[in-house]
Design an enzyme around this catalytic site. Sequence first.
Site, PDB file in Angstrom:
ATOM      1  N   GLY A 108       0.828  -1.215   0.000  1.00  0.00           N
ATOM      2  CA  GLY A 108       0.000   0.000   0.000  1.00  0.00           C
ATOM      3  C   GLY A 108       0.860   1.263   0.000  1.00  0.00           C
ATOM      4  N   GLY A 110       1.648   2.820  -2.622  1.00  0.00           N
ATOM      5  CA  GLY A 110       1.257   3.677  -3.749  1.00  0.00           C
ATOM      6  C   GLY A 110       1.992   3.346  -5.029  1.00  0.00           C
ATOM      7  CB  SER A 111       3.179   0.180  -6.570  1.00  0.00           C
ATOM      8  OG  SER A 111       1.975  -0.516  -6.424  1.00  0.00           O
ATOM      9  CB  SER A 112      -1.215   2.364  -9.060  1.00  0.00           C
ATOM     10  OG  SER A 112      -1.484   1.058  -8.680  1.00  0.00           O
ATOM     11  CB  ALA A 114       5.281   5.163  -7.468  1.00  0.00           C
ATOM     12  CG  ASP A 155      -1.783   8.004  -4.106  1.00  0.00           C
ATOM     13  OD1 ASP A 155      -2.334   8.988  -4.649  1.00  0.00           O
ATOM     14  OD2 ASP A 155      -2.260   6.856  -4.133  1.00  0.00           O
TER      15      ASP A 155
END
Length: 324
Positions: A108, A110-112, A114, A155
């Site tokens: 969680g 915030g890879s999307s 990023a 994010d």
Amino acid sequence: MNIVEVSTPGKLMLFGEHAVVYGKPCLVTAVDQRMRVTIERVRGAGIILEAPEVGVSGQALKLGGNDLEKVPRGAKFVAAAINNWAAKYPLATGLLITTKSEFLSEFGFGSSSAVTVGLIKGLSELWGKDMGKKELFDLAYQSVLDVQGVGSGFDLAAAIWGGTVYFKTGGTIIEPVAIKGLPLVVGYTGVKADTATLVQAVADQKAQFPDLVENIFEGIEQVVLKAKICLENGDLETTGKLMNINQGYLESLGVGTVVLAKLIYAAREAHTWGAKLSGAGGGDCMIALGADSEKIEEALDAVGGRIIKVKTGAEGVRVENKEL
Ligand code: MEV
């Protein structure tokens, strides 16, 4: 050779989750585990995406107008970002895009977001467009909304600005907060949470009890405003107390879980200043603030929490490599 490598930090929500979706402020910090996006011009006319950490290999994308319904889950954010970029600056070349993460998408962090920020920044470097932070935010936010439909965009602000940021929905306020240092311990529950489902659960709660939930959001706003001042003054003890209050509000919204509670109480019993979930709830991570990080880590470990070592206030998006 035409190649650009960009990296973006992950994030941790400090205060204000959920209420931020409804126009209240939040505080978010960037963490030093990063996502890397490499974009290379190659022969051919299309785009190929390699994103091994989300099971995507050799995914063909169009130079714009990708149908997000048909694109596999792990490639949706890249496809949406390409659509929005191409609508502004036409793409006309073959590209190989590769993503590589230093953290698991399950955390969680915030890879999307990023990836979305990294991709748009990389394209702007490759095309020689001098893009300001807010323009980058707006394009990335549109892309996230195209995929998810909901989300405050906090994010993205952490990924772009880095450091610690005071943020209001949709980027109407994005203000860096000067923090002297944050001895934060992060515990992962081992459970992957689905943000969209939890945001919907809060929306349902709000539909059933509009006045009560509005009061909770206003309470969270007060917590965020006080926490901002405490963080700026280096008053971590009071910041911790405010974390506990924020956690109480999140429990009232119904996004707590037994596993999160187990970790949060274990941390509190290890003499922390405070502890709370971080993010949407339902799993993912919790954070604890205290003088003796080692003791908190031992306490979390003893109840099955996985410690994730991070440094807060990491640098925002940056170009790691560029050969044009
Ligand atoms: C999720 O990490 C945080 C939420 O506030 C959603 C958002 O702000 O987009 C629940």
